[in-house]
Design an enzyme around this catalytic site. Structure first.
Site, mmCIF file in Angstrom:
data_model
loop_
_atom_site.group_PDB
_atom_site.id
_atom_site.type_symbol
_atom_site.label_atom_id
_atom_site.label_comp_id
_atom_site.label_asym_id
_atom_site.label_seq_id
_atom_site.Cartn_x
_atom_site.Cartn_y
_atom_site.Cartn_z
ATOM 1 N N ASN A 30 0.871 -1.174 0.000
ATOM 2 C CA ASN A 30 0.000 0.000 0.000
ATOM 3 C C ASN A 30 0.909 1.226 0.000
ATOM 4 O OD1 ASN A 30 -1.844 2.007 0.488
ATOM 5 N ND2 ASN A 30 -2.386 1.338 2.561
ATOM 6 N N LYS A 45 0.087 4.212 -0.358
ATOM 7 C CA LYS A 45 -0.610 5.389 0.197
ATOM 8 C C LYS A 45 -0.357 6.604 -0.707
ATOM 9 C CE LYS A 45 -0.316 3.273 4.714
ATOM 10 N NZ LYS A 45 -0.261 3.429 6.160
ATOM 11 N N HIS A 62 -9.681 1.118 4.737
ATOM 12 C CA HIS A 62 -8.412 1.339 5.446
ATOM 13 C C HIS A 62 -8.659 2.321 6.587
ATOM 14 C CE1 HIS A 62 -4.357 2.591 6.370
ATOM 15 N NE2 HIS A 62 -3.950 1.473 5.797
ATOM 16 N N GLU A 86 -7.070 4.755 7.654
ATOM 17 C CA GLU A 86 -6.845 6.177 7.315
ATOM 18 C C GLU A 86 -8.051 6.744 6.570
ATOM 19 O OE1 GLU A 86 -3.057 5.529 5.432
ATOM 20 O OE2 GLU A 86 -2.194 5.070 7.384
ATOM 21 N N GLU A 140 -5.683 -4.871 10.601
ATOM 22 C CA GLU A 140 -4.674 -3.840 10.859
ATOM 23 C C GLU A 140 -5.048 -3.065 12.117
ATOM 24 O OE1 GLU A 140 -2.509 -2.694 6.998
ATOM 25 O OE2 GLU A 140 -4.271 -1.432 7.183
ATOM 26 N N GLY A 152 2.020 2.470 10.867
ATOM 27 C CA GLY A 152 2.967 3.572 10.703
ATOM 28 C C GLY A 152 3.600 4.039 12.000
ATOM 29 N N SER A 171 3.057 -1.819 10.562
ATOM 30 C CA SER A 171 4.505 -1.843 10.844
ATOM 31 C C SER A 171 5.165 -3.186 10.541
ATOM 32 C CB SER A 171 4.783 -1.408 12.286
ATOM 33 O OG SER A 171 4.349 -0.067 12.483
#
Ligand code: PGA
Length: 250
Positions: free
Chosen positions: A4, A6, A94, A96, A166, A172, A212
């Site tokens: 991904n 991003k 996701h 985010e 996730e 991250g 991560s």
């Protein structure tokens, strides 16, 4: 193994990175590991061109989609548009997108169904926040997200989906869930899918871990029985680190 990217990599950078990844993905790997790259929308076609030219069997995915077929939805991209670009996969839900763009469980469900009807495989993301992990029941939270994402689907639709667990606190941040915590949640997700759609669909469903993931933890994560692969952000932005991650699956 799903990369991904991003909102990283300009068009030029995407082409360079795709070429570097292609150079590291030997033809012998394609039967052993499925690799998917999800660039920003504008990178999908040029990255696919690099892979097609090299006869490199890495698939393309998008990071988002809108569920309506067409119309006055400024800034959105439809399933048909992704399909035309050669996308085989699309990430939905996701964390985010949920956090910064207000994506709801209902949106995730509609997007997943729209993708399936357009023959693109949804990679449905679920995961609890740090608050839920520390103060509530993370398993109940994640399984409720699964229930909502798969609402109204039949087994034929469900079998087209992959799931990525996730935990939001691990994305991250450099904090990974321990392999045991990640494996246990992926196990619960598989049991839930079995309840909803039967053992066959559940045992064949790809359940990925994300958050991560790096060269140092991939082996222990992938060794967990119910973790079939990984959704990778940061570590997918360098060809060498991404290559060592997909090689960990061989
Ligand atoms: P990360 O991102 O590997 O940088 O934690 C994972 C993801 O958001 O999919």
């Amino acid at each position: 193994m799903v990369a991904n990217w991003k909102m990283n990599n300009t068009l030029g950078q995407s082409v360079v990175l795709a070429q570097e990844i292609s150079n590291r993905f030997n033809s012998g790997y394609e039967d052993k590991v499925d690799v998917v790259i999800c660039p920003p929308y504008i990178g999908i076609k040029p990255v696919k061109t690099v892979f097609d030219f090299d006869k490199c069997k890495i698939s393309l995915g998008a990071q988002n989609v809108f569920y309506e077929k067409s119309g006055a939805y400024t800034g959105e991209i439809s399933v048909e548009m992704l399909s035309e670009l050669g996308c085989m996969y699309c990430i939905v839900g996701h964390s985010e997108r949920r956090e910064y763009f207000g994506e709801t469980n209902n949106d995730v469900n509609r997007k997943a169904k729209a993708l399936i009807s357009g023959k693109i495989k949804p990679i449905i993301c679920v995961g609890e926040s740090l608050y839920v992990r520390e103060n509530a029941d993370p398993q109940a939270f994640v399984l409720a997200q699964i229930d909502a994402a798969f609402a109204g689907m039949d087994a034929f639709e469900a079998k087209e989906c992959c799931i990525a667990y996730e935990p939001v606190w691990a994305i991250g941040t450099g904090r990974t869930a321990t392999p045991e915590v990640a494996g246990e949640m992926c196990r619960s997700i598989r049991v839930k899918i079995a309840e909803l759609f039967g053992d066959d669909i559940a045992s064949n469903m790809r359940i990925l871990y994300g958050g991560s993931v790096n060269v140092g933890n991939i082996d222990a994560l992938i060794a967990q029985e119910d973790i079939d692969g990984a959704l990778i952000g940061n570590a997918s932005l360098q060809a060498d680190s991404f290559a060592s991650l997909f090689k960990a699956c061989l």
